[in-house]
Structures are given as C-alpha cells and as structure tokens.
Design an enzyme around this catalytic site. Structure first.
Site, PDB file in Angstrom:
ATOM      1  N   CYS A 384      46.651  48.974  40.108  1.00  0.00           N
ATOM      2  CA  CYS A 384      45.544  48.740  40.966  1.00  0.00           C
ATOM      3  C   CYS A 384      46.070  48.646  42.432  1.00  0.00           C
ATOM      4  CB  CYS A 384      44.396  47.621  40.520  1.00  0.00           C
ATOM      5  SG  CYS A 384      42.963  47.779  41.351  1.00  0.00           S
ATOM      6  N   HIS A 510      42.824  49.587  35.449  1.00  0.00           N
ATOM      7  CA  HIS A 510      43.615  48.620  34.626  1.00  0.00           C
ATOM      8  C   HIS A 510      43.897  49.223  33.099  1.00  0.00           C
ATOM      9  CE1 HIS A 510      43.290  45.275  37.687  1.00  0.00           C
ATOM     10  NE2 HIS A 510      42.583  46.262  38.311  1.00  0.00           N
ATOM     11  N   GLU A 512      45.769  47.798  31.168  1.00  0.00           N
ATOM     12  CA  GLU A 512      45.879  46.569  30.388  1.00  0.00           C
ATOM     13  C   GLU A 512      44.700  46.253  29.467  1.00  0.00           C
ATOM     14  OE1 GLU A 512      45.861  46.613  33.529  1.00  0.00           O
ATOM     15  OE2 GLU A 512      45.147  44.826  34.471  1.00  0.00           O
TER      16      GLU A 512
HETATM   17  N1  GLN Z   1      42.630  44.700  46.409  1.00  0.00           N
HETATM   18  C1  GLN Z   1      42.493  45.910  45.796  1.00  0.00           C
HETATM   19  C2  GLN Z   1      41.137  46.430  45.900  1.00  0.00           C
HETATM   20  O1  GLN Z   1      40.170  45.785  45.961  1.00  0.00           O
HETATM   21  C3  GLN Z   1      43.142  45.979  44.518  1.00  0.00           C
HETATM   22  C4  GLN Z   1      42.322  45.108  43.508  1.00  0.00           C
HETATM   23  C5  GLN Z   1      42.903  45.091  42.194  1.00  0.00           C
HETATM   24  O2  GLN Z   1      44.300  44.912  42.103  1.00  0.00           O
HETATM   25  N2  GLN Z   1      42.313  44.796  41.286  1.00  0.00           N
HETATM   26  O3  GLN Z   1      41.117  47.768  45.955  1.00  0.00           O
END
Ligand code: GLN
Length: 538
Positions: A384, A510, A512
């Site tokens: 992410c 994600h 995970e």
């Molecule tokens: N802050 C980033 C976004 O909103 C990544 C979010 C995250 O890592 N879950 O796109």
C-alpha cells in the site's frame, strides 16, 4: 436452518488477557469437530469503527472482504478459522447508537422515549443474532470487548443477560476470562480478583458458566475447587489458560484442558467427533522446527507498537512455517532512516518490507529504504503506502523526476506520480470512505506475480485513497518498472514490479489480511523464499 447456539465471552480483572485468542481457539476446536462456527466482536467505544483510530490506540485496523474496517481480533478469527468475516462480525457502541438515532429521526419509535433499555439493548441483541439468523452457523461466539465493571460495557452485559433468559440454558452460555495473578513475594496464586469480577457480573444478573483463568503458573486442584465454590461453577468448568510459547499453541492447550468439551456439554451438543487438528499441528511442527533463519526489515512509523502491523507479522509466521524458516523481524522506524545511516540500519537484512501507513511522517526514510533495496538487489515487498513509496523512489532516482511525490504528502508537487483517486475527490468525511474491501485484479502473463499466484485473476483487500497516476505509466514501464496487476474495470495499477531485480514487488492492496494458518499468502510465501535464497547466496 440451523438452531444456532450462542457463546458469550466476557473479560474480568484486566484488559489484554487475550479474549480474542481464547475465542478463536475454542472456535477452531469446535470447527475441527465438524461444527460451523463464527466469531463476533462487540467493542464498547463510540467510534463507528476503528478506521479513524490512530494505530497507537488499538493496533492495526483489519479490513474484511465486504470493506468493513474492524478490530484486529477479526484477523485472528480469520487466521484460525480460515473463513472470511464481514461487517456483521464487528459492532461498536458508536454503530449501535447511530442505528438507533437514525431510526429515531425516521420516527420509527412512534413517539416513545428512546432509552438505553430497551432500545440500545434491543439493537445489541439484534446485532448479536444477525449472524445466527443467517442459518449458516451452528455456533456463534460473541466476544464482549472491555472488562466487566466498565461503565461502557453495561448495556452489553445487560443484553447478554436478556439473551440468556430468552434463548434458554442449552442455547446460550457465558465464558468469563479472568486473571489469576501470582504474587511472587507470597509465592502464591491469588483468586480474589476473579471472585470480585464474577461478583460484579452477578450483580448485573449474569452468572458465568465457565471460567477460563489466565495464569503464569499451573493452577492446582485446590485453587480450582476454591474458584468453583466462590464463583458458582463446577470444578470441571474452571479451565486453566497458562502462558503459551505461541498463540498458535492455545487451541491444543484448550483441548487438553477440555474447554471445548464443557462447552458442548453445556450446549447439549452430543456425539461430536474428536477435533481433527492434523493440519494445524503440521503447521505448528514446521513453525517450531525451522531449518534456517532469515531477517526481514519492517520499515514503518508505528513500529514501537508491533500490534500496528499484526497481520503482517502473522503472515510471516505462516509463510515462515511453510518454508520451514524462522523469520525474524527487525523493526525499523522510518523516521530514523537517512541516506547516511541506511546501509548500517539495513545491514545484513535478507528482505525489506515497507509497510502501509498514512500521512507525511517518516516517508523520506521509507523512500531511502526502497532505494537501498532496489540498488542492493535485496528482496523487496512494498504494501500500500510501501508500494507508493517504491513508485516515488523510482520516479525520483531512475526517471529523475526531482520532487516527485504523492499528493497526499505534497499537493503542489510538480510530479504527482501518486494521486488522489477520481472517486475520492469530492469526499469530505474521513470515516469509511476509502477504497475498501475486496477488488478484482488481473495479473499480466510473464510476470513474477502471475507465477507466484499461479493465476491471472485474483481478489485482494484494499484500504487507501491514493493510486498510481496512470499518465506516468509509459515512462515508468520504459525505464523498467512494470505494472503487472491492474483492476480490470478501472485500469487502476494494483501491482508494480522491476523485472531486472531478483524480487521487487509493490502492491496497492493488503495481502497480509488474507494469510491464514492453513492458507499462507502466496506473496509472503514467495517473499520469504526469495529472502532465504538471498541469505544463502550472500
Ligand atoms: N495513505 C495511502 C493512501 O491512502 C496508503 C494507505 C495505506 O497504506 N493503507 O492511499
């Protein structure tokens, strides 16, 4: 339609006794005996969900397929049971009040005074029975967050009292998880705090059926007898839960103590098979007998609190066991990383993971870590925000787009290589408005991810507002960073890779969240494998 039975898990004496792990372990045993089981968590705080909470408050925010931002205990439930949870599995006081107040505004209470009892308790009971009413489950385990005696827990305890009465003895029971502290000076285990917390429950009209006692030392028969006498339970209903080497030992420990047996007896469920823990135990054997050790650097800004990255560290345990490797995590604070100290702070790592996150704090350190992994050819996984940092690093140092950035960090950057999604531009509320939950992704042939997933189509869970800015895609691909996974409808970039690097993958989702004991996540499995190869060759 199943006649669903309910098990409530309350907590006494202190928080952090591990109600989630006990609930998940019991559920695992019942599941492996052949019952269909799910677990629900009721959280007594006023936030609608933990999505707006800083990870320092409650650890990681876990995300379900249907896009609910939930308590991290739901991650344990999925990792143990290997079945997905949903919005219905996590309810907060905020959500309960919001529904009741919404109904009030619609005039649904026909002029009545709206009160905690019966309106809030009715809503709680309704939420508890939603899962049971699907007809999918033999047993629903409901974990009541917080500690008995807290003011904010009272409506939940009252709802449990009413449900016990309504559903009847053999359909609903209460397990009270409590602490038996050891006083070193006296050399004794003490039962008084448990007696008091059970008394407190009883004052609210709830008599626990089973006590699960967290302890650092073996609880003798005498102590069990004493607890039974003063807490109105049978001796066989006092279950010891001694500190374990790993949370994954707890189902076996609970089986040895007979927790699942007394639960089945009280719910009058007869003729169950013995639990089949063969697969679970083959995971445990591998987990406990690694043939090699590797070290992965986890670069994040909440590393003081490991719970902020719970699903990532658990995914490494699953993937490590699969590869018969012990994965040690070096927790590295992104704010402390600089161009100068990166070689020393990341020295001897076999893999580098740049973690998810929000906001500007620590991002320059994350970018330095990506650069080091890319240049030194160290296996790299960016998740992410970690993927977004990999994109920014590549833009700055390979495409030479000075000051390239995400508009989350600098909205006047000349090169917004990561930018706000179109769908996010008019959103003003923070809660529950990100790109959330499961989205399809198409993987390119001849990519590393396709060979890792062994499929062209995957579905992974998201939680973000920003995305790769496709107007730069050709420039990136010409220079060697390829978008190998995209959303088939919107073309949003979900995966980037550098094919000239031994193992460099950034994912906008994600992975995970979907790793479980029985299904370790393929990306983590392959990342650990790559880190092992790297460690053996370096
Ligand atoms: N802050 C980033 C976004 O909103 C990544 C979010 C995250 O890592 N879950 O796109």
């Amino acid at each position: 339609m199943k006649n669903t039975k309910y098990v409530f898990v309350t907590g006494g004496v202190t928080s952090s006794l591990g109600k989630g792990i006990i609930a998940a372990s019991l559920a695992k045993l019942l599941q492996e005996r052949g019952y269909s089981v799910t677990i629900q968590k009721l959280d007594p705080y006023i936030n609608i969900d933990p999505g707006t909470l800083n990870p320092y408050e409650h650890g990681e925010c876990y995300v379900t397929d249907d896009g609910a931002e939930t308590d991290l205990d739901l991650g344990h439930y999925e990792r143990y049971l290997n079945i997905p949870t949903s919005q219905a599995n996590n309810v907060t006081t905020g959500r309960i009040y919001q529904s009741v107040i919404d109904k009030e505004r619609k005039g649904a209470f026909l002029g009545k005074t709206v009160q905690v009892i019966p309106h809030i308790t009715d809503e709680i009971k309704h939420r508890i029975q939603l899962l049971g009413n699907t007809g999918d489950f033999d047993i629903v385990i409901t974990e009541i967050g917080g500690t008995v005696g807290d003011i904010e827990s009272l409506p939940y305890v009252e709802s449990v009292r009413q449900l016990l009465w309504e559903l009847g003895e053999e359909n609903a029971i209460v397990i009270h998880l409590t602490l038996i502290p050891y006083l070193a000076a006296a050399g004794e285990l003490k039962t008084k705090p448990t007696q008091h917390s059970v008394k407190m429950l009883m004052q609210s009209g709830v008599s626990p059926n089973i006590l699960v006692c967290r302890t650092e030392h073996e609880i003798s028969d005498n102590i069990k007898q004493k607890l039974a006498l003063f807490c109105n339970v049978k001796k066989e209903d006092v279950i010891q839960s001694i500190d374990a080497e790993t949370i994954y030992d707890v189902p076996n420990l609970m089986f040895e103590e007979g927790l699942d047996k007394v639960v089945l007896k009280k719910l009058n469920l007869k003729g169950a098979n013995e639990p089949n823990l063969k697969k679970w135990n083959s995971f445990l054997t591998k987990h406990k007998n690694p043939k090699n050790t590797i070290e992965i650097g986890l670069i994040g800004k909440y590393v003081e609190l490991h719970d902020a990255y719970k699903s990532i560290s658990e995914a490494f345990i699953h993937a490590g066991a699969y590869n018969e490797v012990k994965v040690n995590i070096r927790w590295i604070h992104s704010e402390e990383l600089t161009l100068e100290n990166v070689p020393q702070k990341l020295d001897k790592l076999n893999g580098i993971l740049v973690a998810p996150g929000f906001g500007e704090r620590g991002i320059e350190g994350k970018i330095e870590a990506v650069k080091y992994a890319r240049e030194q050819q160290i296996p790299f996984l960016g998740i992410c925000l970690g993927m977004q940092m990999a994109v920014i690093e590549f833009a700055r140092n390979v495409l030479l787009l000075k000051d390239a950035n995400s508009t989350e960090m600098n909205n006047t950057t000349p090169h917004p290589v990561i930018d706000l999604m179109e769908a996010q531009k008019d959103i003003t509320n923070y809660g529950g408005t990100m790109r959330l939950g499961a989205w399809d992704c198409k993987l390119e042939d001849n990519s590393n991810v396709k060979s890792i997933y062994k499929s062209n189509f995957i579905s992974e869970r998201h939680r973000h507002r920003y995305e790769f800015n496709n107007s730069y895609l050709t420039e990136f691909e010409n220079a060697g960073m390829i978008a190998t996974g995209k959303n088939p409808e919107t073309n949003l970039v979900e995966v980037v890779e550098i094919p000239s690097h031994p193992w460099f993958i950034g994912v906008q989702y994600h992975p995970e969240y979907k790793s479980t004991v029985l299904n370790p996540h393929p990306l983590f499995v392959d990342f650990v494998k790559a880190a092992l190869t790297y460690s053996l060759n370096s």
